[in-house]
Enzyme design. Sequence first.
Site, PDB file in Angstrom:
ATOM      1  CE  LYS B 162      -2.039   2.516   3.077  1.00 32.86           C
ATOM      2  NZ  LYS B 162      -1.955   3.862   2.475  1.00 32.86           N
ATOM      3  N   GLY B 219       6.751   3.824  10.598  1.00 29.07           N
ATOM      4  CA  GLY B 219       5.955   5.034  10.788  1.00 29.07           C
ATOM      5  C   GLY B 219       5.819   5.367  12.256  1.00 29.07           C
ATOM      6  CB  SER B 220       3.298   7.397  13.998  1.00 29.24           C
ATOM      7  OG  SER B 220       2.084   6.693  13.757  1.00 29.24           O
ATOM      8  N   GLY B 223       0.376   4.471  14.742  1.00 28.40           N
ATOM      9  CA  GLY B 223       0.013   3.633  13.599  1.00 28.40           C
ATOM     10  C   GLY B 223       0.491   2.203  13.774  1.00 28.40           C
ATOM     11  N   GLY B 224       1.730   2.051  14.216  1.00 29.59           N
ATOM     12  CA  GLY B 224       2.295   0.711  14.378  1.00 29.59           C
ATOM     13  C   GLY B 224       1.564  -0.089  15.436  1.00 29.59           C
ATOM     14  CD  GLU B 243      12.366   1.824  11.607  1.00 23.98           C
ATOM     15  OE1 GLU B 243      12.220   3.020  11.902  1.00 23.98           O
ATOM     16  OE2 GLU B 243      12.871   1.423  10.549  1.00 23.98           O
ATOM     17  CB  CYS B 280      13.455   6.130  11.930  1.00 22.18           C
ATOM     18  SG  CYS B 280      14.514   5.242  10.792  1.00 22.18           S
ATOM     19  CD  GLU B 370      10.454  10.058  16.095  1.00 15.50           C
ATOM     20  OE1 GLU B 370       9.496   9.257  16.240  1.00 15.50           O
ATOM     21  OE2 GLU B 370      11.264   9.985  15.156  1.00 15.50           O
TER      22      GLU B 370
END
Lengths: 477, 477
Positions: B162, B219-220, B223-224, B243, B280, B370
């Site tokens: 995606k 990503g964030s 989201g993860g 990650e 990251c 972060e």
Amino acid sequence: MSVGFRTFNPTLNTWNDEVYVRTSENEVNQKLKLLPSAQDSYRRLSVLNRADYLHAIHRSLQKRMGIIKDFYLKESGLSESRFETEWKRTLDTIILFEQYLRSHPSFEKKGYLPTDSIQMRKAALPIGPILVLGSSNFPLAYSTVGGDTVAAFAAGCCVIVKAHPMHAGTSSVVAACIEEARKTLNLPEGLFTHILDDGIGLAQQLCLDERIQGIGFTGSFKGGKALMDLAQTRKNPIPVFAEMGSVNPVIILQDLSTDQQQHAAKKLAFSIGNDAGQFCTKPGLIFIPKGEMGSSFLTLLIQAFSEISPVPMLHPRIHENFDKRRIDVISLKGVQHHTHQGALNGIEGRCTLAETEMSIFLQSQSMHEEVFGPFSLIVRYENSEELRTGIQTLSGQLTGSLFYGNHSGLVDEWIHLLTDKVGRIVLNDVPTGVRVMETMHHGGPFPASSDARFTAVGTDSMLRFQKYVTIQQQNIT
Amino acid sequence: MSVGFRTFNPTLNTWNDEVYVRTSENEVNQKLKLLPSAQDSYRRLSVLNRADYLHAIHRSLQKRMGIIKDFYLKESGLSESRFETEWKRTLDTIILFEQYLRSHPSFEKKGYLPTDSIQMRKAALPIGPILVLGSSNFPLAYSTVGGDTVAAFAAGCCVIVKAHPMHAGTSSVVAACIEEARKTLNLPEGLFTHILDDGIGLAQQLCLDERIQGIGFTGSFKGGKALMDLAQTRKNPIPVFAEMGSVNPVIILQDLSTDQQQHAAKKLAFSIGNDAGQFCTKPGLIFIPKGEMGSSFLTLLIQAFSEISPVPMLHPRIHENFDKRRIDVISLKGVQHHTHQGALNGIEGRCTLAETEMSIFLQSQSMHEEVFGPFSLIVRYENSEELRTGIQTLSGQLTGSLFYGNHSGLVDEWIHLLTDKVGRIVLNDVPTGVRVMETMHHGGPFPASSDARFTAVGTDSMLRFQKYVTIQQQNIT
């Protein structure tokens, strides 16, 4: 609730005399306080020091074989010869890991990047303290000093064992051996913790404790899945290595010779009924072709199975669950059964072969699920297409076995199909008798185990309990 | 809701012309129908065939560098030199895996048990179709043909990508290259699937689809973690390799020489501000000692950082989040800041160094999290004890860096402490510039990544997408 509980003697069908005191929540908390510093100290030791620790545990166990055997027999109802086998396997596992550590004194690989003189050392480190929940069916080999514990020690992790309450005595003696080894080598207090509980409260508390970094579990799907879900609710989720139920399908192909049929029937009958079928790899589902060959094989299997004598199961509750599930399946429409008819004296498992045909099997959820005990379901199939469909409807399994003769051109195709469903494929043999070696894979796609990428047996089982850290620096040339 | 969406040009601060059509739920279902047979075919191919596929993708990409670069620049706002670096890295990763496969043509190890003539072949097999969710900050190297996709193909898995909606054009061209390679080699349709969506609906649908067997995500944390939780609700839970965020602590020890201070300050300033700090592994937290040496180092760092020019961020939403988080932190009591004061034309990230002291840092949750962009928080520490406490309060991180001089006797002790918290320890260098090699570990304890046992970069990243099956047979001697 009283503070103590007892174990059960399946052979005598009575409760044993000893009373075991539950570890209190407060005691658990006191023990857990030792963990961070014990883990820190143990991690600093060399890989060879870990080998020494395993060696000392091995010695300490050997000294106490007599008393361990006494507890084992009276808490499990298993036979003396089974004790010998499991005892040897337990000790062999310790030796295997000890030798592995001695031949791999550094868990590190190095890489260089010439373009910018960078050196990267990638080291395998312990993930941290591991909770091991003893299994009911292997009081030694999958319990207090079983594969999970030994793999975790080898990986550099502290271990907290919650003993299976059914063999609290066996577990307590084994725990004393581990503690003796620790003291002999002057290793830190808290490296090993032994906990007794006949409920699930302490296991849940430990699963949620942020000091615990991984869990090893062998048992039911319900228990394993509950732990997996609970561990995901933590602030920092941890991996649960759960080895759960499996029906371990066996495929009989059309072209077995008469000799091969006799051989397979004997092996299978023993594998289903031995030690009351209380193995995670017991063949619980056998696909047999319709027609003459299949019928003659079935006759041989029933005959061989009728010669197996019922023996006590591990515990009244296991016996009760077995009988309930067994009767559930044989009561289903379209199911015939061949049930051992002799009188029983106590909690022996009534040896049973059930039989149905593929079209019925495909419609039944209950028939797809494990019946833990001396039971197997025979499913007759019409042709390869039907067999293929049957295999495809299975959920993840620990093992799949294939018996074939010299004319089975499509063996590779069945193997290919099975790799989607199982963790180990056994050719012309039974799945019980798991060998402890480097190339063993004891696991399988969910729900057979929680993670198809890891084995619970063999030296690779250590990988469950290791994480990696790379140290990057300018290459000092 | 319209059926199409556009990408944004950060450099021009306008939306690009092209309209991308969302893949419909129905189209996704049609594509997914191809998966089982494509996965089955791809799995049957040899490891060398997989290498050929990677080689063909590499060639196909090279032919289209021009158009990929055009889309990359106008969809990311990143510089030409950054494109060159990321392009090379992407191609190098493909080559690395191709070479790895050619030198490991069999993912199998064999073992024998002489006592009963048993042979056990343990094979690494693909776990099945992998869903890859493209990242926002690496339109090539962590996206459509990034590390996750290449590792999954190398492991023998089908891939469903995606695309990140912010670089739908880049992704579509890259997808066309992958498809061209597939067709050239006559590989099965469905081996690769490309999906466009600017919402989270399709990602959720795919996460729950029983045909998908694993997920790669960069990503964030939000989201993860949502994906991890969703994947656990499936009938058959699957691993999510997420990650997520990281502040990548940097430790400056007391004994850096003046030369070393200058060197470190320059490197760090660039590492924080380069490409608007959208990495990251950007150093987002720097522990600097109190006292004269620390103050002189800080002056050097502020000076070097003031020379970094603000550049556009990837997207207005990322810019907005950055500014919000940045202002949150610098508005906290006890925080000073050194903020780039020049005028901005659009969505440039305003370069900011914040500064506080350890006692304040220890009390603040916000400071531990972060700030994605050209920002770093400097925390002054009194002594080793305070520094140790600071490190111990950190959650899991991708990296930890240590700058030290010749008199730091305790370097090993700081390394030891960091191994509990990070996946990679960088000595006297900055954490950005992740090298793609066999001994790289790009991951870290939760919440930096979902599983500290696996890397997202380097050949070991393939291990995420492989399961094991042992084939047991009588040893044919």
